[in-house]
Design a protein around this motif. Sequence first.
Motif, PDB file in Angstrom:
ATOM      1  N   PRO A 276       0.805  -1.236   0.000  1.00 15.60           N
ATOM      2  CA  PRO A 276       0.000   0.000   0.000  1.00 15.60           C
ATOM      3  C   PRO A 276       0.829   1.271   0.000  1.00 15.60           C
ATOM      4  CG  PRO A 276      -0.067  -1.089   2.149  1.00 15.60           C
ATOM      5  CD  PRO A 276       0.576  -2.049   1.205  1.00 15.60           C
ATOM      6  N   ASP A 277       2.118   1.175   0.389  1.00 18.67           N
ATOM      7  CA  ASP A 277       2.948   2.376   0.441  1.00 18.67           C
ATOM      8  C   ASP A 277       3.646   2.679  -0.880  1.00 18.67           C
ATOM      9  OD1 ASP A 277       4.519   0.024   0.836  1.00 18.67           O
ATOM     10  OD2 ASP A 277       6.184   1.264   1.511  1.00 18.67           O
ATOM     11  N   LEU A 278       3.460   1.828  -1.890  1.00 21.25           N
ATOM     12  CA  LEU A 278       4.120   2.062  -3.173  1.00 21.25           C
ATOM     13  C   LEU A 278       3.485   3.244  -3.896  1.00 21.25           C
ATOM     14  CD1 LEU A 278       4.593  -1.588  -4.550  1.00 21.25           C
ATOM     15  CD2 LEU A 278       6.254  -0.149  -3.354  1.00 21.25           C
ATOM     16  N   LYS A 279       4.324   4.047  -4.528  1.00 25.31           N
ATOM     17  CA  LYS A 279       3.842   5.162  -5.337  1.00 25.31           C
ATOM     18  C   LYS A 279       3.437   4.647  -6.716  1.00 25.31           C
ATOM     19  CE  LYS A 279       6.930   8.323  -2.894  1.00 25.31           C
ATOM     20  NZ  LYS A 279       8.064   9.283  -3.007  1.00 25.31           N
ATOM     21  N   VAL A 280       2.545   5.374  -7.362  1.00 25.79           N
ATOM     22  CA  VAL A 280       1.984   4.923  -8.635  1.00 25.79           C
ATOM     23  C   VAL A 280       2.113   6.025  -9.675  1.00 25.79           C
ATOM     24  CG1 VAL A 280      -0.041   3.995  -9.800  1.00 25.79           C
ATOM     25  CG2 VAL A 280       0.309   3.522  -7.363  1.00 25.79           C
ATOM     26  N   THR A 281       2.633   5.641 -10.849  1.00 21.86           N
ATOM     27  CA  THR A 281       2.733   6.573 -11.969  1.00 21.86           C
ATOM     28  C   THR A 281       2.274   5.851 -13.234  1.00 21.86           C
ATOM     29  OG1 THR A 281       4.199   8.166 -13.068  1.00 21.86           O
ATOM     30  CG2 THR A 281       5.120   5.991 -12.621  1.00 21.86           C
ATOM     31  N   PRO A 282       1.729   6.566 -14.212  1.00 20.47           N
ATOM     32  CA  PRO A 282       1.248   5.907 -15.437  1.00 20.47           C
ATOM     33  C   PRO A 282       2.372   5.201 -16.195  1.00 20.47           C
ATOM     34  CG  PRO A 282       0.351   8.127 -15.271  1.00 20.47           C
ATOM     35  CD  PRO A 282       1.395   8.011 -14.203  1.00 20.47           C
ATOM     36  N   LEU A 283       2.029   4.042 -16.740  1.00 23.39           N
ATOM     37  CA  LEU A 283       2.931   3.261 -17.586  1.00 23.39           C
ATOM     38  C   LEU A 283       2.336   3.286 -18.986  1.00 23.39           C
ATOM     39  CD1 LEU A 283       5.517   1.508 -17.111  1.00 23.39           C
ATOM     40  CD2 LEU A 283       3.999  -0.461 -16.934  1.00 23.39           C
ATOM     41  N   LEU A 284       3.050   3.885 -19.930  1.00 25.85           N
ATOM     42  CA  LEU A 284       2.473   4.172 -21.230  1.00 25.85           C
ATOM     43  C   LEU A 284       3.093   3.329 -22.334  1.00 25.85           C
ATOM     44  CD1 LEU A 284       2.516   8.083 -20.982  1.00 25.85           C
ATOM     45  CD2 LEU A 284       0.727   6.511 -20.205  1.00 25.85           C
ATOM     46  N   THR A 440       0.749  -4.225 -16.488  1.00 24.92           N
ATOM     47  CA  THR A 440       0.430  -3.904 -17.881  1.00 24.92           C
ATOM     48  C   THR A 440      -1.073  -3.927 -18.140  1.00 24.92           C
ATOM     49  OG1 THR A 440       0.613  -6.209 -18.648  1.00 24.92           O
ATOM     50  CG2 THR A 440       2.638  -4.890 -18.593  1.00 24.92           C
ATOM     51  N   LYS A 441      -1.853  -4.437 -17.202  1.00 26.80           N
ATOM     52  CA  LYS A 441      -3.304  -4.422 -17.340  1.00 26.80           C
ATOM     53  C   LYS A 441      -3.868  -3.069 -16.910  1.00 26.80           C
ATOM     54  CE  LYS A 441      -3.532  -8.733 -18.662  1.00 26.80           C
ATOM     55  NZ  LYS A 441      -3.857  -9.088 -20.067  1.00 26.80           N
ATOM     56  N   GLN A 442      -3.346  -2.556 -15.806  1.00 30.95           N
ATOM     57  CA  GLN A 442      -3.804  -1.257 -15.301  1.00 30.95           C
ATOM     58  C   GLN A 442      -2.970  -0.097 -15.838  1.00 30.95           C
ATOM     59  OE1 GLN A 442      -6.563  -0.931 -13.412  1.00 30.95           O
ATOM     60  NE2 GLN A 442      -6.832  -3.148 -13.563  1.00 30.95           N
ATOM     61  N   ASN A 443      -1.927  -0.420 -16.634  1.00 33.57           N
ATOM     62  CA  ASN A 443      -1.032   0.619 -17.188  1.00 33.57           C
ATOM     63  C   ASN A 443      -0.430   1.476 -16.084  1.00 33.57           C
ATOM     64  OD1 ASN A 443      -1.565  -0.273 -19.801  1.00 33.57           O
ATOM     65  ND2 ASN A 443      -3.201   1.197 -20.114  1.00 33.57           N
ATOM     66  N   GLN A 444       0.140   0.790 -15.093  1.00 40.52           N
ATOM     67  CA  GLN A 444       0.721   1.472 -13.951  1.00 40.52           C
ATOM     68  C   GLN A 444       2.106   0.930 -13.637  1.00 40.52           C
ATOM     69  OE1 GLN A 444      -2.100   0.633 -10.823  1.00 40.52           O
ATOM     70  NE2 GLN A 444      -3.279   2.510 -11.210  1.00 40.52           N
ATOM     71  N   LEU A 445       2.994   1.821 -13.191  1.00 44.32           N
ATOM     72  CA  LEU A 445       4.263   1.431 -12.586  1.00 44.32           C
ATOM     73  C   LEU A 445       4.193   1.828 -11.124  1.00 44.32           C
ATOM     74  CD1 LEU A 445       7.246   0.396 -12.989  1.00 44.32           C
ATOM     75  CD2 LEU A 445       7.872   2.815 -13.129  1.00 44.32           C
ATOM     76  N   LEU A 446       4.397   0.864 -10.246  1.00 41.15           N
ATOM     77  CA  LEU A 446       4.416   1.111  -8.814  1.00 41.15           C
ATOM     78  C   LEU A 446       5.842   0.953  -8.319  1.00 41.15           C
ATOM     79  CD1 LEU A 446       1.689  -0.701  -9.617  1.00 41.15           C
ATOM     80  CD2 LEU A 446       1.167  -0.292  -7.218  1.00 41.15           C
ATOM     81  N   PHE A 447       6.280   1.795  -7.388  1.00 42.20           N
ATOM     82  CA  PHE A 447       7.636   1.684  -6.873  1.00 42.20           C
ATOM     83  C   PHE A 447       7.730   2.278  -5.478  1.00 42.20           C
ATOM     84  CE2 PHE A 447       7.528   5.619  -9.390  1.00 42.20           C
ATOM     85  CZ  PHE A 447       8.006   6.554  -8.486  1.00 42.20           C
ATOM     86  N   GLY A 448       8.761   1.836  -4.766  1.00 39.87           N
ATOM     87  CA  GLY A 448       9.035   2.355  -3.437  1.00 39.87           C
ATOM     88  C   GLY A 448      10.312   1.766  -2.900  1.00 39.87           C
ATOM     89  N   PRO A 449      10.956   2.438  -1.931  1.00 43.14           N
ATOM     90  CA  PRO A 449      12.227   1.957  -1.398  1.00 43.14           C
ATOM     91  C   PRO A 449      12.087   0.610  -0.698  1.00 43.14           C
ATOM     92  CG  PRO A 449      11.373   3.767  -0.075  1.00 43.14           C
ATOM     93  CD  PRO A 449      10.513   3.674  -1.286  1.00 43.14           C
ATOM     94  N   GLN A 450      13.111  -0.225  -0.842  1.00 38.51           N
ATOM     95  CA  GLN A 450      13.124  -1.544  -0.202  1.00 38.51           C
ATOM     96  C   GLN A 450      14.550  -2.034  -0.126  1.00 38.51           C
ATOM     97  OE1 GLN A 450      10.282  -4.439  -1.704  1.00 38.51           O
ATOM     98  NE2 GLN A 450      11.623  -6.157  -1.200  1.00 38.51           N
ATOM     99  N   ASP A 451      14.866  -2.742   0.936  1.00 35.82           N
ATOM    100  CA  ASP A 451      16.146  -3.426   1.038  1.00 35.82           C
ATOM    101  C   ASP A 451      16.073  -4.671   0.184  1.00 35.82           C
ATOM    102  OD1 ASP A 451      18.464  -4.732   1.657  1.00 35.82           O
ATOM    103  OD2 ASP A 451      18.215  -4.649   3.831  1.00 35.82           O
ATOM    104  N   CYS A 452      16.634  -4.593  -1.028  1.00 40.47           N
ATOM    105  CA  CYS A 452      16.474  -5.696  -1.988  1.00 40.47           C
ATOM    106  C   CYS A 452      17.270  -6.940  -1.600  1.00 40.47           C
ATOM    107  CB  CYS A 452      16.861  -5.223  -3.384  1.00 40.47           C
ATOM    108  SG  CYS A 452      15.784  -3.935  -4.048  1.00 40.47           S
ATOM    109  N   SER A 453      18.180  -6.814  -0.624  1.00 39.53           N
ATOM    110  CA  SER A 453      18.905  -7.994  -0.160  1.00 39.53           C
ATOM    111  C   SER A 453      18.003  -8.912   0.649  1.00 39.53           C
ATOM    112  CB  SER A 453      20.094  -7.572   0.706  1.00 39.53           C
ATOM    113  OG  SER A 453      19.655  -6.952   1.913  1.00 39.53           O
TER     114      SER A 453
END
Length: 456
Positions: A276-284, A440-453
Motif C-alpha cells: 500500500p505504500d508504493l507510489k503509482v505513476t502511469p505506464l504508457l 500492464t493491465k492497469q497501465n501502472q508502474l508502482l515503486f518504493g524503497p526496499q532493502d532488496c537484499s
Amino acid sequence: MSLALCILFFLLQTYALTEIANGIKLQLSHASLVFENNLSHEQRNQRLLSQSYASSLVSRKSKNPNLLISPQVGIQSPYYYMVKIGIGTFKPEPRYPSFRSYYLYMDSGSDLLWMQCEGCRASGGRCFPQKEPVYPNNRSSSYRPILCNKNNNSLCEPNHCINGSCSYNMSYLDNTFSSGILASENFVFNSDVGRTELVRNLVFGCGVYNRKTYGNSSNQIAGVMGLGWGSYSIVAQANSITRGIFSYCLPPIDNKNTSNWPITYLRFGGDVIKRPDLKVTPLLRVKDQTVYHLVLQGISINNKRLTSLSDRDFQLRGDGSGGCIIDSGTPFSRLVQPAYTVLIKALKRHFWNRRSSKLNLGGLELCYERRKNEGYKNLPSMTFHFKNADLVVRPESLFLVLDKIGSVKGEYFCLAIIPSDFISVLGSYQQTNQRFVYDTKQNQLLFGPQDCSKDA
C-alpha cells in the motif's frame, strides 16, 4: 567501491520438475564474467556505457490457476542483471538433467525471449562468446519451429521466413543484433514453493546470427529475456500465469564484497505483492513500441528542484524522439542533452569546492577526486519527478565511487548518468534498492524503497 568493476561469482540453481506447485518464480542470479587482466578503467567502463546505449530499441493455459513464476535474479559484470531458466526436453544423461539451463539478460526494453542456438555454429552463422555450449535445439524432442505456411500463429509475421520457418530480427542501438528462427519450446522456471514448474510451448527466438558484447568466453549470458510490451513477451504469452504483472528488486552492487550476493527474484502474477505504500505513476505504450514510457516532469538535487527544467524537456515528440522510458537492460540512466546540461551545471555548483578530475572513464563526464576514502558520504541524492510520484535516488545509486590505483590513497567519484540525443532512460543502476511493479493491465508502474537484499 573497488576499482575493479567485475565480479567473480555466480549462483547455480538446481532444478527438479514437479507436476503440482502453488506457483513458479525465477531467481535473479548475480553471475560475473572475468575481464581480461589488461583491461583499463576506460575499457571496462566503455563496456558498461555501450550497454547503456544498447537497449530501447503463445498463451498457455495453466493446469493450476494459482501458478506463479519467479526466476532468481543475478548480475554479470558490469551490471548485467539476468535470470536463469531451463529449456527443452532431452534424454537424461549423467551430466545433464532432462533440460538445459541458461542465463538470460533481463531486458524490460524489448519483448522477445531469444538465445543462441546450435545454428550459429554452422556455416553462415555467427555466435558471441558464452561459457556454456549453445543450445542444442535439434536434440530437444519438444523443439518445434513455427512454419511459415501455417498461419495459425499470430506471432509469425508474414513473409519473414528462413528455410520455411518464421524468422525474427532484433536490432539494438549499440549495433548489436540477433536473428534466427521463431520456435516453440518447453521452459522450466523456479516455483514459489521451492520447486520448479514446466511451462509448455512458449515461442522464443532461436538465434543463428548474433552479435552482443557481454564479454569473453567466461560470459554466462546466452540470450535475452524480453519483458516489454508486445506479444512475444513472456508477460503476454503466459498471461494466464503472469496476469500481466511482473516485479523485481535489484540490490546495489558492492564490488568489495562479492561473495554474498543476495538472492532476489523476478516475480510474476500472484507472486507480486502491491504494497500500500508504493507510489503509482502511469505506464504508457507509444504506438507499437515495446519499451515502457513514463511521464517525467522534472528533477531535483538534494530536494532542490532544478527550476530551469520543465516537463517540456521530457516530452515525447512526433518523430518518436524525446520522452522517458524505464529499462532494466540499460545500466546507466540517460538524459536528453538539454536536461543533462542543466543537471551537470547544478552538480558543479554543488561541488564547487571539490577538485574535478580529468579521468577518462569511458564516457562518464563529471568526475571528482578525493584524498580520503569517504564512499558515498557527503554526496547528494537526486529525485526524478514522475507524474503523481517521486523517485528518490540515493547517492549509492547515483554515483560510481572508484579507489585510486595501487597504494595511492583516495578515490574518485563520477556521476553515473550519461547524455542522450534521443531519449531519457531510467537505467538499472538508478533502480537499485527499489521495488518496481509493472502492471500492464492497469497501465501502472508502482515503486518504493526496499532493502532488496531481503527479497527472498
